[in-house]
Write a protein that holds these residues in place. Structure first.
Motif, PDB file in Angstrom:
ATOM      1  N   GLY A 204       0.884  -1.208   0.123  1.00 51.98           N
ATOM      2  CA  GLY A 204      -0.101   0.085   0.202  1.00 51.98           C
ATOM      3  C   GLY A 204       0.667   1.148   0.115  1.00 51.98           C
TER       4      GLY A 204
ATOM      5  N   ASP B  34     -14.095  -7.707  -8.857  1.00 47.92           N
ATOM      6  CA  ASP B  34     -13.126  -6.797  -9.224  1.00 47.92           C
ATOM      7  C   ASP B  34     -13.529  -5.873 -10.341  1.00 47.92           C
TER       8      ASP B  34
ATOM      9  N   THR C 225      -9.162  -5.166  -1.798  1.00 45.88           N
ATOM     10  CA  THR C 225      -8.622  -4.034  -2.586  1.00 45.88           C
ATOM     11  C   THR C 225      -7.722  -2.893  -1.876  1.00 45.88           C
TER      12      THR C 225
ATOM     13  N   MET D 217     -16.001   1.525   1.498  1.00 49.53           N
ATOM     14  CA  MET D 217     -16.936   0.804   0.465  1.00 49.53           C
ATOM     15  C   MET D 217     -17.743  -0.177   1.122  1.00 49.53           C
TER      16      MET D 217
ATOM     17  N   ALA E  96      -6.975  -6.048   4.376  1.00 45.72           N
ATOM     18  CA  ALA E  96      -6.394  -5.051   3.491  1.00 45.72           C
ATOM     19  C   ALA E  96      -6.085  -3.725   4.003  1.00 45.72           C
TER      20      ALA E  96
ATOM     21  N   ASP F 103      -7.592  -7.685  10.427  1.00 50.06           N
ATOM     22  CA  ASP F 103      -6.276  -7.562  10.522  1.00 50.06           C
ATOM     23  C   ASP F 103      -5.761  -6.009  10.299  1.00 50.06           C
ATOM     24  N   THR F 104      -6.808  -5.321   9.934  1.00 50.98           N
ATOM     25  CA  THR F 104      -6.510  -3.685  10.047  1.00 50.98           C
ATOM     26  C   THR F 104      -7.658  -3.211  10.650  1.00 50.98           C
TER      27      THR F 104
ATOM     28  N   HIS G 213      -2.120  -6.031  12.508  1.00 51.47           N
ATOM     29  CA  HIS G 213      -1.485  -5.829  10.999  1.00 51.47           C
ATOM     30  C   HIS G 213      -0.614  -6.444  11.022  1.00 51.47           C
TER      31      HIS G 213
HETATM   32  P1  NAD Z   1      -3.384  -5.650  -6.307  1.00 50.95           P
HETATM   33  O1  NAD Z   1      -2.997  -4.322  -6.608  1.00 50.95           O
HETATM   34  O2  NAD Z   1      -2.488  -6.856  -6.654  1.00 50.95           O
HETATM   35  O3  NAD Z   1      -5.033  -6.142  -6.302  1.00 50.95           O
HETATM   36  C1  NAD Z   1      -5.905  -5.020  -6.018  1.00 50.95           C
HETATM   37  C2  NAD Z   1      -7.165  -5.514  -6.668  1.00 50.95           C
HETATM   38  O4  NAD Z   1      -8.185  -4.828  -6.443  1.00 50.95           O
HETATM   39  C3  NAD Z   1      -6.969  -5.378  -8.109  1.00 50.95           C
HETATM   40  O5  NAD Z   1      -7.322  -6.428  -8.977  1.00 50.95           O
HETATM   41  C4  NAD Z   1      -7.951  -4.111  -8.429  1.00 50.95           C
HETATM   42  O6  NAD Z   1      -8.278  -4.245  -9.749  1.00 50.95           O
HETATM   43  C5  NAD Z   1      -9.015  -4.160  -7.573  1.00 50.95           C
HETATM   44  N1  NAD Z   1      -9.760  -3.046  -7.334  1.00 50.95           N
HETATM   45  C6  NAD Z   1      -9.452  -1.925  -7.070  1.00 50.95           C
HETATM   46  N2  NAD Z   1     -10.164  -1.004  -6.838  1.00 50.95           N
HETATM   47  C7  NAD Z   1     -11.378  -1.614  -6.689  1.00 50.95           C
HETATM   48  C8  NAD Z   1     -12.819  -1.701  -6.590  1.00 50.95           C
HETATM   49  N3  NAD Z   1     -13.262  -0.475  -6.251  1.00 50.95           N
HETATM   50  N4  NAD Z   1     -13.644  -2.505  -6.609  1.00 50.95           N
HETATM   51  C9  NAD Z   1     -13.160  -3.791  -6.741  1.00 50.95           C
HETATM   52  N5  NAD Z   1     -11.734  -4.025  -7.029  1.00 50.95           N
HETATM   53  C10 NAD Z   1     -10.940  -3.102  -7.314  1.00 50.95           C
HETATM   54  O7  NAD Z   1      -3.066  -5.445  -4.387  1.00 50.95           O
HETATM   55  P2  NAD Z   1      -2.560  -6.599  -3.533  1.00 50.95           P
HETATM   56  O8  NAD Z   1      -1.345  -6.973  -3.558  1.00 50.95           O
HETATM   57  O9  NAD Z   1      -3.742  -7.897  -3.888  1.00 50.95           O
HETATM   58  O10 NAD Z   1      -3.167  -6.079  -2.190  1.00 50.95           O
HETATM   59  C11 NAD Z   1      -4.373  -5.554  -1.775  1.00 50.95           C
HETATM   60  C12 NAD Z   1      -4.138  -4.737  -0.711  1.00 50.95           C
HETATM   61  O11 NAD Z   1      -3.817  -5.392   0.668  1.00 50.95           O
HETATM   62  C13 NAD Z   1      -3.077  -3.745  -0.573  1.00 50.95           C
HETATM   63  O12 NAD Z   1      -3.371  -2.354  -1.331  1.00 50.95           O
HETATM   64  C14 NAD Z   1      -2.962  -3.417   0.795  1.00 50.95           C
HETATM   65  O13 NAD Z   1      -3.597  -2.240   1.342  1.00 50.95           O
HETATM   66  C15 NAD Z   1      -3.629  -4.653   1.507  1.00 50.95           C
HETATM   67  N6  NAD Z   1      -2.272  -5.241   2.110  1.00 50.95           N
HETATM   68  C16 NAD Z   1      -2.256  -5.537   3.500  1.00 50.95           C
HETATM   69  C17 NAD Z   1      -1.380  -6.506   4.177  1.00 50.95           C
HETATM   70  C18 NAD Z   1      -1.429  -6.918   5.678  1.00 50.95           C
HETATM   71  O14 NAD Z   1      -0.437  -6.916   6.251  1.00 50.95           O
HETATM   72  N7  NAD Z   1      -2.657  -6.876   6.373  1.00 50.95           N
HETATM   73  C19 NAD Z   1      -0.075  -6.874   3.569  1.00 50.95           C
HETATM   74  C20 NAD Z   1      -0.052  -6.227   2.183  1.00 50.95           C
HETATM   75  C21 NAD Z   1      -1.161  -5.659   1.563  1.00 50.95           C
END
Ligand code: NAD
Length: 328
Positions: free
Chosen positions: A78, A175, A205, A214, A233, A258-259, A294
């Motif tokens: 992120g 998605d 997302t 959302m 996320a 987790d968040t 987290h």
């Molecule tokens: P990514 O970019 O690979 O996937 C995100 C997906 O969300 C994409 O396919 C995108 O098209 C979709 N998307 C975007 N806006 C949307 C919407 N309005 N409606 C539906 N789909 C939508 O990202 P990722 O690697 O899968 O990571 C996702 C999120 O997880 C990161 O942005 C981060 O915030 C979170 N994350 C959390 C941790 C944790 O430790 N808890 C660790 C890593 C990432």
């Protein structure tokens, strides 16, 4: 070449030292996250890296520009804590680590869902009072009899889809983008169908203005009364007050988080219970809610990859090259 590395924990140090030796780069490490208070420490270095958990303002990029620094390598997925345009204005190329271990986060989401599905928290709560009984309210269901709804199926949502699919569950996905490689694991559908038909709804997302809150009161009303919401996320994807209302009014069955919105004030810190925000205290007191600080990312593979990929990108950009992980 000299790189200044913010937010390096004791656990991460060996990975940095190993990378530095292998690449013949001098790396200075400190434990504090990058902020406007310590950006000046990077003076005299060719490049910088930081975890990226703490929001930074434009003054940080301006200071780096003054020192001739051209990049900032963020070590998480992120980048919602960065001002991408401001960084660009100051000639700073921001990189992230888009996929250090999607499985780490996916597995945490599934683990939370299984814990809640089998009502382990409810039993633990009862047992702590000497109550070892079970009844109609704690009967569960097998995961292969569940419909899973994934909101966002990128790296992490896609990995989550594969795990649930391997467990025999029916997986629905919503998605904005379509990924043909996920066809063996998911059925793409619209958000309303995901919300209304799923037993487990898992959010994946990024946090954008368009995805903030959302999941709010309107969305909870569409969910099954036994639905389990999983958010590994970003906390701000969910309206926390609406979530508490939905849990208290039995509009949904459980939540794994987790968040949390505003987690920056207490996650990763050692606080007195009375210092914790009220919404956290309310959620944490519910036996059908599981909160973790987290740490979905926190595996050995993820730590090593996030460090090495970020430092590789820093080096590439310092040497005048390009990184495919550039985000601005
Ligand atoms: P990514 O970019 O690979 O996937 C995100 C997906 O969300 C994409 O396919 C995108 O098209 C979709 N998307 C975007 N806006 C949307 C919407 N309005 N409606 C539906 N789909 C939508 O990202 P990722 O690697 O899968 O990571 C996702 C999120 O997880 C990161 O942005 C981060 O915030 C979170 N994350 C959390 C941790 C944790 O430790 N808890 C660790 C890593 C990432």
């Amino acid at each position: 070449m000299k790189i200044f590395c913010y937010a390096v924990s004791k656990l991460e140090e060996p990975y940095v030292l190993n990378w530095a030796k292998k690449n013949n780069v001098e790396v200075k490490m400190i434990e504090a996250e990058l902020s406007s208070k310590n950006a000046h420490l990077a003076e005299g270095y060719d490049g910088v890296s930081s975890e990226g958990i703490t929001p930074v303002d434009e003054s940080v990029y301006a200071e780096f520009e003054k020192f001739g620094i051209k990049q900032l390598a963020i070590r998480q997925v992120g980048v919602d804590n960065q001002d991408l345009d401001a960084a660009r204005r100051h000639g700073i190329t921001l990189t992230n680590v888009a996929a250090y271990s999607p499985r780490a986060i996916a597995e945490m989401g599934v683990t939370q869902a299984m814990y809640l599905l089998r009502k382990i928290g409810v039993y633990q709560d009862r047992m702590s009072q000497g109550d070892f009984t079970w009844d109609e309210s704690t009967i569960s269901t097998e995961i292969f009899n569940c419909t899973i709804g994934l909101v966002g199926v990128g790296h992490i949502g896609g990995a989550t889809a594969q795990i649930y699919s391997a467990l025999g569950a029916k997986v629905l996905a919503y998605d904005l983008a379509y990924d043909a490689s996920l066809e063996p694991y998911v059925t793409y559908t619209d958000l309303d169908t995901v919300l209304s038909q799923s037993d487990i709804i898992s959010l994946h997302t990024p946090l954008f203005p368009s995805t903030r809150n959302m999941i709010g009161a309107k969305e909870f009303k569409k969910m099954k009364s036994n639905a389990i919401l999983i958010n590994v996320a970003r906390g701000e994807l969910v309206d926390t007050k609406a979530l508490i209302d939905a849990l208290q009014n039995h509009e949904i069955g459980a939540a794994g988080l987790d968040t949390l919105a505003d987690e920056i004030d207490f996650f990763g810190m050692n606080k007195q219970p009375k210092e914790l925000p009220e919404d956290y205290q309310v959620l944490n007191a519910m036996p059908n809610v599981l909160v973790t600080p987290h740490i979905a990312f926190f595996t050995k593979l993820a730590i090593r990859n996030s460090m090495e990929i970020a430092l590789d990108d820093a080096k590439k950009i310092i040497e005048g090259g390009k990184s495919r992980n550039t985000v601005n």
